[in-house]
Motif scaffolding. Sequence first.
Motif, PDB file in Angstrom:
ATOM      1  N   TYR A  78       0.826  -1.219   0.000  1.00  0.00           N
ATOM      2  CA  TYR A  78       0.000   0.000   0.000  1.00  0.00           C
ATOM      3  C   TYR A  78       0.855   1.261   0.000  1.00  0.00           C
ATOM      4  N   LYS A  79       1.983   1.146   0.646  1.00  0.00           N
ATOM      5  CA  LYS A  79       2.884   2.316   0.650  1.00  0.00           C
ATOM      6  C   LYS A  79       3.365   2.590  -0.777  1.00  0.00           C
ATOM      7  N   TYR A  80       3.620   1.479  -1.497  1.00  0.00           N
ATOM      8  CA  TYR A  80       4.040   1.624  -2.891  1.00  0.00           C
ATOM      9  C   TYR A  80       2.961   2.339  -3.699  1.00  0.00           C
ATOM     10  N   LEU A  81       1.707   2.037  -3.373  1.00  0.00           N
ATOM     11  CA  LEU A  81       0.602   2.703  -4.087  1.00  0.00           C
ATOM     12  C   LEU A  81       0.350   4.117  -3.561  1.00  0.00           C
ATOM     13  N   GLY A  82       1.006   4.462  -2.471  1.00  0.00           N
ATOM     14  CA  GLY A  82       0.883   5.829  -1.944  1.00  0.00           C
ATOM     15  C   GLY A  82      -0.312   5.975  -1.023  1.00  0.00           C
ATOM     16  N   LYS A  83      -0.808   4.896  -0.497  1.00  0.00           N
ATOM     17  CA  LYS A  83      -1.980   4.970   0.408  1.00  0.00           C
ATOM     18  C   LYS A  83      -1.689   4.182   1.665  1.00  0.00           C
TER      19      LYS A  83
END
Lengths: 570, 141
Positions: free
Chosen positions: B73-78
Motif C-alpha cells: 500500500y505504501k508503494y501505491l501511496g496509500k
Amino acid sequence: MHYKNLKLGTKQTLGFGLILFIMASLNFFSIHKMREIQNEIDEVTSNWLPRISAISEINLHTSNLYVHQLQHAIAIDEVVKREQQAEMIALIDKINANIDAYDSLRAESEKKTLYASREQRLYLHFDEKWEQYLDLSFEFIELSSANKRQAAIELLNSQGQRVYKLLSNDLEGMVHVNRDESSKAAKRAETAFLSTRKVITSLFILTIIFSAIITMIFIRYITVPVKELEQAAKKVTTGDLSVRLAINSKDEIGNMAASFNLMTKALAEARDQMEDQASQLKSQQLVLQATNEELQGKSRHLEQQKEEIQQKNRHLQNTLKELHATQQQLLMKEKMASLGDLVAGVAHEINNPLGVIQSSADVCERCIQNIEQNGRDGEQTVPLETVTRLLRRNIDVTFAASKRIRLIVDSLKNFARLDEADFQVVDIHAGIESALTLLTREMQGRLTVIKKFVAPPEIGCYPALLNQVFLALIKNAIQAMHDRGTLTICTAQQDDRILISFTDDGKGISPEKLQHIFDFGFSAGDGKRIKLGTGLATAYDTVQKHGGEIRVSSEEGEGTTVEIQLPLSR
Amino acid sequence: MKKYIYMIFLLFNLAVPLFAQVTVIAHRDVPVEKIKKSQLLDFYIGDIKKWPDGTAVVVFDLKEKKAVKKIFYKYLGKTSSRMKSIWMKNMLAGEGAPPKAMKTEKQMLLEVASTPGAIGFIGQTFVDNSVKVLKTIPLKK
C-alpha cells in the motif's frame, strides 16, 4: 596603554564604538529573540492550531458517521438509506481531507522534530482503530443494506461503539497533546519574550550608563582641558605669560597644552628679549643723540674749516695769479736776458768787422796822405804801387767786414722774423743756420758743428717761435760742452714727420733731473751761473703747439740728445 | 522520531531475507504481462473494473497486518485505512463490495491462481507457477 594617553580620535572611536557595539548587540540579540518568539508563535498558529482543528474535525465527522450509520440502520425507506449513504460518503471525504491535512502538518512538524512521540503513538492507534471501524462498517453496511436491522444495530452498538470510543479517545488524547504542546510553545514564547525584555532593558540601561561614563570621560579629557586652554589663552591675551597648563594626557589636547606652554614660554622669552632690545635701543639712541650732537659740533667746526680753506683757497688762487704774473715777468726777464745775451753777441760780432773797417779806413787815410805828400813833395818815400796795393787790400778787407756785418744783420732779421709772426712755410735749415750764426761768439771756435741736413727744408710753422726753440737748444748744448765738443745737428724725414735732433757730447743729465727737464724753472746748470731754466719749457710748449713731440735722452758723461718731431704739413 | 525510522529500516532489512520482495501476482490468464503503478492503483481503488479483454478484475487484500501489506500500500501511496475508506465510499455508492481480505499469503496465492481476472500481492518467496508475476515492487530505502 592608558586611556588618557590615546589620541582624541581613538578616544572618540573607542567611546562611540563601545556604545555602538552595545547597541548593535542589543539589536542583534532582540532580533534573534524576536525570531525565536516568532517561530514559536508561527509553530502554534501554523501547525499546532491547524492540527488541533483537523483532529477535532475528524472527531466530529467520525461521530457524525456513527450517527448516520445508526440512522442508516434504522431507516426503512431505500431513499432515506441512500441519502444516509451519500451523507456518509461526504463525511468520509471530509475525514480523509482532514487526515490528509493532519498528515501534511505532521510531516512538517516531524521535519522540525516537534512531533511528540505520545501523539505519534496515539495517531498510530487511531489509524488502527479507524481501519477496524471501517472493517466493521463493511459488515454493518452489508447487514444494513440487507435490512438485517437488528444485527446491524447490534453490531454498531456493541463492537462499533467500542471501536468508536477507542478512536474518539485517541483523537481527544491527540487534541490534549497538541493543546499541551501549543501551550508549552506559548509559554516558551512568553518566557523568551520576558527574558528578552529583561536583557534588552538591562542592556539599554547599560548603554545609558556607558554613554554617561563616556560623556564624563570626554568632559574630563576633552572639554575640561579645552576650557582650561581657553581660559589660559584669555590670560595670555591680557598679557599674563606666566600661565602654564597641566599636561594630563598624550592626545591632541595634551599636545596642544604642551604646545601652548611652549608658546607662552617662547612668548615670554620673546617679550623679555624685546624689552632688553628696547632698553638697548634706548641707550643706543642716547648714544646716537650724543654722537649726533658731537657730529653737529664737528660739522660746524668743519664748516668753519671749510670757510678757512675757501679763504686759503682764494688766497692761494691770488697767490697763483701772482705767481703766474711773476712767472710771466720772469719769462719776460729771461727773454730780455736772452735778448741781452744775443744783443751782446751780435754787438760783438758787429764790433769786430767794424774795427776792421775802422782800421782799414785808418790805413786808407794814411795811404791817401802818403799819396798826397808824394804829390806835394814829389818825393816818393813809398812806391805808389805798394800804396795802391795796400789800399786795394784794405778795400777788400772793408768789403769783407761789411759783408760780415750784413750777414749778421740778415741772420738777426731772419731769426726774429719780426715781420713774419704768422704761420707760414719756411726753410727750417735757414732757421738753424741763423741760430748758429747768432751764437758764433758763444762757440768761439772751440766747438765743432756737424750738420746733416737730409729732410726737405720747408715746413709749415710759426718761424719766430721755432727759431727760438733752435736757439735755446743750441745754447743748452753749448753750455753742456765747456771747452771742447762736437754738436751734431741732423734733420731727417720719417713718414709724414720731420725729425730734428741736437746731439752733444757734453756732461749729460742725471736721470733724476731728466724727469723734471721740461719743468718751468729747471736748470741743468751747475750753479756757477745763475739762470732760470725757461728754454726747454718754452720749447715743449712750442712743439706741442705745432702738434709735434719733443724727447730728451741723456746719459751722464756721454752727452744729451734732444729730438724734435714735427708734422710735415699742417 | 528518527530512532523509529531507523528501527523501521532495520526491520525492513531483516524482513527482506524473510519475505524477500513483494510481488504483484495475477491469474495466469490475465492478458497483460506487466502492470504500471497507476494501473495497479486504479484496479485497487475500483476505478478500472475490467482487464483489456473484458474479464472482470478481482482484487484481493490481506487481512493480517503484515509487512507485505504495508509495503504494497505504501508503494501505491496509500495507507490501508485510506484504501478501506475508498472501498467504503465505493460500497456506499453501490459500486460493489470491498476486496476480499485473505488471511495468509498462501491463501492469497491459491485464490489468485483459482480466480480468473484476479490480482493480488504476496512475498516473492511464496510465488509459484500457478500465478503470473506482473510486478516486483522495488525496495526503497
